[in-house]
Motif scaffolding. Structure first.
Motif, PDB file in Angstrom:
ATOM      1  N   PRO A 183       0.830  -1.209   0.000  1.00  0.00           N
ATOM      2  CA  PRO A 183       0.000   0.000   0.000  1.00  0.00           C
ATOM      3  C   PRO A 183       0.862   1.256   0.000  1.00  0.00           C
ATOM      4  CG  PRO A 183       0.163  -0.862   2.215  1.00  0.00           C
ATOM      5  CD  PRO A 183       0.918  -1.825   1.324  1.00  0.00           C
ATOM      6  N   PRO A 184       0.257   2.444   0.132  1.00  0.00           N
ATOM      7  CA  PRO A 184       1.063   3.667   0.208  1.00  0.00           C
ATOM      8  C   PRO A 184       2.095   3.566   1.326  1.00  0.00           C
ATOM      9  CG  PRO A 184      -1.255   4.211  -0.053  1.00  0.00           C
ATOM     10  CD  PRO A 184      -1.200   2.727   0.172  1.00  0.00           C
ATOM     11  N   SER A 185       3.327   3.983   1.034  1.00  0.00           N
ATOM     12  CA  SER A 185       4.438   3.792   1.963  1.00  0.00           C
ATOM     13  C   SER A 185       5.042   5.129   2.360  1.00  0.00           C
ATOM     14  CB  SER A 185       5.487   2.888   1.322  1.00  0.00           C
ATOM     15  OG  SER A 185       5.884   3.429   0.078  1.00  0.00           O
ATOM     16  N   PHE A 186       6.078   5.078   3.182  1.00  0.00           N
ATOM     17  CA  PHE A 186       6.620   6.284   3.799  1.00  0.00           C
ATOM     18  C   PHE A 186       8.132   6.315   3.673  1.00  0.00           C
ATOM     19  CE2 PHE A 186       2.593   5.279   5.621  1.00  0.00           C
ATOM     20  CZ  PHE A 186       1.945   6.504   5.717  1.00  0.00           C
ATOM     21  N   GLN A 187       8.655   7.528   3.485  1.00  0.00           N
ATOM     22  CA  GLN A 187      10.087   7.727   3.361  1.00  0.00           C
ATOM     23  C   GLN A 187      10.536   8.862   4.279  1.00  0.00           C
ATOM     24  OE1 GLN A 187      10.547   8.339  -0.914  1.00  0.00           O
ATOM     25  NE2 GLN A 187      11.055   6.179  -1.187  1.00  0.00           N
ATOM     26  N   GLN A 188      11.839   8.895   4.538  1.00  0.00           N
ATOM     27  CA  GLN A 188      12.430   9.945   5.362  1.00  0.00           C
ATOM     28  C   GLN A 188      12.440  11.260   4.583  1.00  0.00           C
ATOM     29  OE1 GLN A 188      12.886  11.346   8.081  1.00  0.00           O
ATOM     30  NE2 GLN A 188      14.599  10.201   9.023  1.00  0.00           N
ATOM     31  N   ASP A 189      12.366  12.388   5.294  1.00  0.00           N
ATOM     32  CA  ASP A 189      12.451  13.691   4.652  1.00  0.00           C
ATOM     33  C   ASP A 189      13.865  13.936   4.134  1.00  0.00           C
ATOM     34  OD1 ASP A 189       9.792  14.331   5.107  1.00  0.00           O
ATOM     35  OD2 ASP A 189      10.204  15.248   7.062  1.00  0.00           O
ATOM     36  N   PRO A 190      13.983  14.613   2.996  1.00  0.00           N
ATOM     37  CA  PRO A 190      15.313  14.922   2.450  1.00  0.00           C
ATOM     38  C   PRO A 190      16.172  15.672   3.461  1.00  0.00           C
ATOM     39  CG  PRO A 190      13.599  15.435   0.850  1.00  0.00           C
ATOM     40  CD  PRO A 190      12.898  15.116   2.135  1.00  0.00           C
ATOM     41  N   GLY A 191      17.454  15.314   3.500  1.00  0.00           N
ATOM     42  CA  GLY A 191      18.393  15.990   4.387  1.00  0.00           C
ATOM     43  C   GLY A 191      18.520  15.382   5.764  1.00  0.00           C
ATOM     44  N   LEU A 192      17.622  14.458   6.127  1.00  0.00           N
ATOM     45  CA  LEU A 192      17.693  13.815   7.433  1.00  0.00           C
ATOM     46  C   LEU A 192      18.391  12.462   7.311  1.00  0.00           C
ATOM     47  CD1 LEU A 192      14.147  14.556   8.904  1.00  0.00           C
ATOM     48  CD2 LEU A 192      16.307  15.742   9.360  1.00  0.00           C
ATOM     49  N   PRO A 193      18.959  11.949   8.403  1.00  0.00           N
ATOM     50  CA  PRO A 193      19.624  10.631   8.355  1.00  0.00           C
ATOM     51  C   PRO A 193      18.632   9.531   7.996  1.00  0.00           C
ATOM     52  CG  PRO A 193      20.159  11.816  10.382  1.00  0.00           C
ATOM     53  CD  PRO A 193      19.051  12.571   9.737  1.00  0.00           C
ATOM     54  N   PRO A 194      19.105   8.410   7.460  1.00  0.00           N
ATOM     55  CA  PRO A 194      18.202   7.291   7.155  1.00  0.00           C
ATOM     56  C   PRO A 194      17.412   6.881   8.394  1.00  0.00           C
ATOM     57  CG  PRO A 194      20.399   6.884   6.268  1.00  0.00           C
ATOM     58  CD  PRO A 194      20.524   8.094   7.132  1.00  0.00           C
ATOM     59  N   TYR A 195      16.116   6.651   8.213  1.00  0.00           N
ATOM     60  CA  TYR A 195      15.280   6.397   9.384  1.00  0.00           C
ATOM     61  C   TYR A 195      15.677   5.143  10.165  1.00  0.00           C
ATOM     62  CZ  TYR A 195      12.541   3.238   6.350  1.00  0.00           C
ATOM     63  OH  TYR A 195      12.128   2.246   5.507  1.00  0.00           O
ATOM     64  N   PRO A 196      16.166   4.036   9.550  1.00  0.00           N
ATOM     65  CA  PRO A 196      16.584   2.919  10.406  1.00  0.00           C
ATOM     66  C   PRO A 196      17.732   3.305  11.342  1.00  0.00           C
ATOM     67  CG  PRO A 196      16.301   2.178   8.143  1.00  0.00           C
ATOM     68  CD  PRO A 196      16.277   3.674   8.111  1.00  0.00           C
ATOM     69  N   GLU A 197      18.624   4.167  10.873  1.00  0.00           N
ATOM     70  CA  GLU A 197      19.730   4.599  11.727  1.00  0.00           C
ATOM     71  C   GLU A 197      19.262   5.584  12.784  1.00  0.00           C
ATOM     72  OE1 GLU A 197      23.324   5.630   9.713  1.00  0.00           O
ATOM     73  OE2 GLU A 197      23.075   4.070   8.178  1.00  0.00           O
ATOM     74  N   VAL A 198      18.290   6.435  12.442  1.00  0.00           N
ATOM     75  CA  VAL A 198      17.703   7.323  13.443  1.00  0.00           C
ATOM     76  C   VAL A 198      17.118   6.515  14.590  1.00  0.00           C
ATOM     77  CG1 VAL A 198      15.738   8.880  13.881  1.00  0.00           C
ATOM     78  CG2 VAL A 198      17.219   9.270  11.901  1.00  0.00           C
ATOM     79  N   MET A 199      16.353   5.475  14.252  1.00  0.00           N
ATOM     80  CA  MET A 199      15.673   4.697  15.278  1.00  0.00           C
ATOM     81  C   MET A 199      16.649   3.830  16.072  1.00  0.00           C
ATOM     82  SD  MET A 199      12.702   5.880  14.837  1.00  0.00           S
ATOM     83  CE  MET A 199      11.510   4.861  15.699  1.00  0.00           C
ATOM     84  N   LEU A 200      17.661   3.267  15.405  1.00  0.00           N
ATOM     85  CA  LEU A 200      18.654   2.470  16.113  1.00  0.00           C
ATOM     86  C   LEU A 200      19.494   3.347  17.031  1.00  0.00           C
ATOM     87  CD1 LEU A 200      20.245  -0.059  16.761  1.00  0.00           C
ATOM     88  CD2 LEU A 200      21.484   0.215  14.599  1.00  0.00           C
ATOM     89  N   ASP A 201      19.924   4.498  16.541  1.00  0.00           N
ATOM     90  CA  ASP A 201      20.722   5.404  17.372  1.00  0.00           C
ATOM     91  C   ASP A 201      19.929   5.862  18.584  1.00  0.00           C
ATOM     92  OD1 ASP A 201      23.125   7.258  17.729  1.00  0.00           O
ATOM     93  OD2 ASP A 201      21.480   8.704  17.638  1.00  0.00           O
ATOM     94  N   ALA A 202      18.636   6.138  18.395  1.00  0.00           N
ATOM     95  CA  ALA A 202      17.798   6.562  19.522  1.00  0.00           C
ATOM     96  C   ALA A 202      17.690   5.457  20.566  1.00  0.00           C
ATOM     97  CB  ALA A 202      16.412   6.959  19.018  1.00  0.00           C
ATOM     98  N   MET A 203      17.558   4.212  20.106  1.00  0.00           N
ATOM     99  CA  MET A 203      17.487   3.099  21.055  1.00  0.00           C
ATOM    100  C   MET A 203      18.801   2.938  21.816  1.00  0.00           C
ATOM    101  SD  MET A 203      16.775  -0.986  20.504  1.00  0.00           S
ATOM    102  CE  MET A 203      18.337  -1.304  19.704  1.00  0.00           C
ATOM    103  N   LEU A 204      19.904   2.931  21.107  1.00  0.00           N
ATOM    104  CA  LEU A 204      21.195   2.730  21.770  1.00  0.00           C
ATOM    105  C   LEU A 204      21.484   3.853  22.764  1.00  0.00           C
ATOM    106  CD1 LEU A 204      23.315   1.480  18.738  1.00  0.00           C
ATOM    107  CD2 LEU A 204      22.209   0.114  20.513  1.00  0.00           C
ATOM    108  N   SER A 205      21.108   5.070  22.426  1.00  0.00           N
ATOM    109  CA  SER A 205      21.293   6.191  23.358  1.00  0.00           C
ATOM    110  C   SER A 205      20.425   6.002  24.593  1.00  0.00           C
ATOM    111  CB  SER A 205      20.950   7.514  22.660  1.00  0.00           C
ATOM    112  OG  SER A 205      21.828   7.760  21.589  1.00  0.00           O
ATOM    113  N   ASP A 206      19.186   5.556  24.391  1.00  0.00           N
ATOM    114  CA  ASP A 206      18.284   5.309  25.515  1.00  0.00           C
ATOM    115  C   ASP A 206      18.849   4.267  26.473  1.00  0.00           C
ATOM    116  OD1 ASP A 206      16.277   7.075  24.907  1.00  0.00           O
ATOM    117  OD2 ASP A 206      14.728   5.562  24.615  1.00  0.00           O
ATOM    118  N   LEU A 207      19.382   3.197  25.922  1.00  0.00           N
ATOM    119  CA  LEU A 207      19.762   2.055  26.757  1.00  0.00           C
ATOM    120  C   LEU A 207      20.882   2.385  27.724  1.00  0.00           C
ATOM    121  CD1 LEU A 207      19.571  -0.906  24.215  1.00  0.00           C
ATOM    122  CD2 LEU A 207      17.827  -0.071  25.802  1.00  0.00           C
ATOM    123  N   ARG A 208      21.721   3.348  27.389  1.00  0.00           N
ATOM    124  CA  ARG A 208      22.803   3.757  28.280  1.00  0.00           C
ATOM    125  C   ARG A 208      22.366   4.822  29.283  1.00  0.00           C
ATOM    126  NH1 ARG A 208      25.996  -0.479  28.342  1.00  0.00           N
ATOM    127  NH2 ARG A 208      27.483  -0.671  26.613  1.00  0.00           N
TER     128      ARG A 208
END
Length: 478
Positions: A183-208
């Motif tokens: 179905p209709p899908s979603f992409q990251q806004d231009p100029g921002l980091p790739p969303y999988p890395e955004v979400m992984l980095d946010a998790m790793l920062s949280d865990l510490r």
């Protein structure tokens, strides 16, 4: 949603699910006074611990839309009121952040264990509306509009905390596709980091962070989008920045990490007996396909299972790996043991998976695994991913082992689960990642699959937040 095209039946199921909940979404109370044009919606009671609650919601415009047709963000304040159920006079503001955001995240601590609270979340004085239907399973549900009950902590002293995660999909560029462009899908806004890395980095920062304090991280598969060499190297680099493989973090292969065919993979190690398949994931994470891993943390045995096939989205356990597991468990059957692998196991999981039972671990493997667990008193927990949802199930006729599917890190609800191990049991709590970019992406992907995604993936409060009493006194603190 995952590799390998679904059947027509599975695609139609998603379309049917999408149609059902829309009439229930964002129902505002009659006569509610609110500033013109402001929409305060998508309220989720995300995390309930023994001493805290986390609420998230969104503020947008009723008239302006973004490029996906969703309400455009409107930045406002974030306020939470708590009190006694049935007694409006007791409601008091316990959290108020006046800094403006459209992506609201409110964590209230200092609560009493085992107590029921009434709550109101609001922005610009307008009450946030809960728009997610939550369907209880065999684990039951503690959900009720406008109230929550804090957990009772496990007995004994806290020993260590495990973080459970899966479905990172590093390298993915488009989220929410089932097949082709549908179905209709979603992409990251231009100029921002790739969303999988955004979400992984946010998790790793949280865990510490001090308020999370994870000692060990488990990643139950789909670390990459399609196991391309650059993506496997990138996810290993990001995880190595958090800790050491085999001591601080542990991984299992998912179907997206399986050996692939084609020119992009030709430089990687060929698979024995299937030389046209090349294992780029296995070249970076040194585990052969369909082999288990075993480690100990504080006396807890951690067993990682590779449940992947060469070409299908569904999972299996080949005879050699099952035999190895049988010997491992038989040699020390009473040792407290947690297993993790990508594909869900139980019958309840299979019949409630939107993509159909073939998406999960195949039935012969699942029943064989459950039979091993019944013969091994020390096994108490099995963590999986793949369905991108929070769901807690058990074996038929026995609740001795908890099977927990954890929602994807890479998209809504976008987070991880903490398993706090005590000498007298454990506590499970699900947490959304909380960086600004992570909250923004999580809100965007809330609309995946025609808006049905939250109703399938978030799970009930009881699925994602609960306490289990069990004798784990043989374990040691880290």
């Amino acid at each position: 949603m995952d590799c390998c095209s679904p059947s027509r039946r599975q695609a139609l199921l998603w379309a049917g699910l999408a149609a059902a909940p829309l009439a229930f979404a964002d129902a505002a109370p009659a006569g509610a006074a609110a500033p013109a044009d402001l929409l305060v919606t998508d309220l989720d009671v995300v995390t309930v611990t023994d001493t805290s609650v986390t609420l998230t919601w969104y503020t947008g415009s009723r008239t302006a839309v973004d490029r996906y047709g969703a309400p455009a963000p409107v930045a406002t304040d974030t306020e939470v009121l708590l009190g006694d159920p049935g007694n409006p006079a007791t409601m008091k503001t316990v959290f108020h952040d006046t800094s403006a955001t459209a992506y609201h995240y409110a964590e209230v601590s200092g609560l009493e264990p085992g107590r029921t609270y009434a709550f109101t979340a609001r922005s610009a004085g307008q009450t946030a509306q809960q728009s997610t239907l939550q369907f209880p399973g065999s684990a039951g549900s503690l959900d009720a509009p406008g109230v929550f009950t804090t957990l009772t902590p496990p007995p004994g002293r806290h020993l260590f905390t495990l973080a459970l995660s899966n479905d990172l999909h590093v390298g993915e560029q488009t989220s929410g596709i089932i097949t082709g462009g549908w179905p209709p899908s979603f992409q990251q806004d231009p100029g921002l980091p790739p969303y999988p890395e955004v979400m992984l980095d946010a998790m790793l920062s949280d865990l510490r962070a001090a308020d999370r304090g994870a000692d060990v991280l488990l990643v139950a598969g789909d670390l990459t989008s399609e196991a391309e060499p650059r993506d496997v190297s990138r996810v290993r680099q990001l995880l190595d920045g958090w800790g050491r493989l085999g001591s601080d973090y542990f991984v299992a292969r998912g179907n997206h990490d399986r050996p692939h065919t084609g020119a992009d993979y030709a430089g990687c190690t060929p698979v024995a007996g299937a030389a046209d398949h090349h294992d780029c994931w296995g070249d970076v994470f040194p585990y052969r396909r369909q082999t288990l891993t075993s480690h100990q943390v504080g006396g807890l045995r951690l067993v990682g299972l590779d449940t992947t096939t060469l070409d299908a989205a569904g999972g299996t356990l080949e005879a050699g790996q099952l035999a190895d597991l049988r010997h491992l468990l038989r040699d020390d059957p009473d040792r407290p043991t947690l297993l993790f692998g990508h594909h869900p196991v139980t019958y309840e999981s299979a019949v409630t998976t939107a993509a159909g039972p073939s998406f999960d671990l195949d039935a012969p493997s699942a029943r064989a695994l459950e039979a091993l667990y019944r013969q091994t008193p020390g096994v108490f927990f099995h963590h999986s991913g793949h369905t991108h949802r929070n769901k807690r199930t058990t074996m038929e006729g026995s609740d001795a082992v908890e099977f927990l599917e954890v929602a994807a890190t890479k998209e809504y609800p976008g987070g991880y689960t903490l398993l706090k191990v005590h000498s007298g049991g454990y506590q499970v709590t699900f947490h959304k990642t909380r960086s600004d970019l992570a909250r923004r992406w999580s809100q965007r992907t809330r609309a995946e699959y025609f808006g049905v995604w939250p109703h399938y993936t978030l799970g009930t409060i009881a699925d994602r937040n609960h306490t289990v009493v069990r004798d784990l006194s043989g374990l040691t603190a880290l």
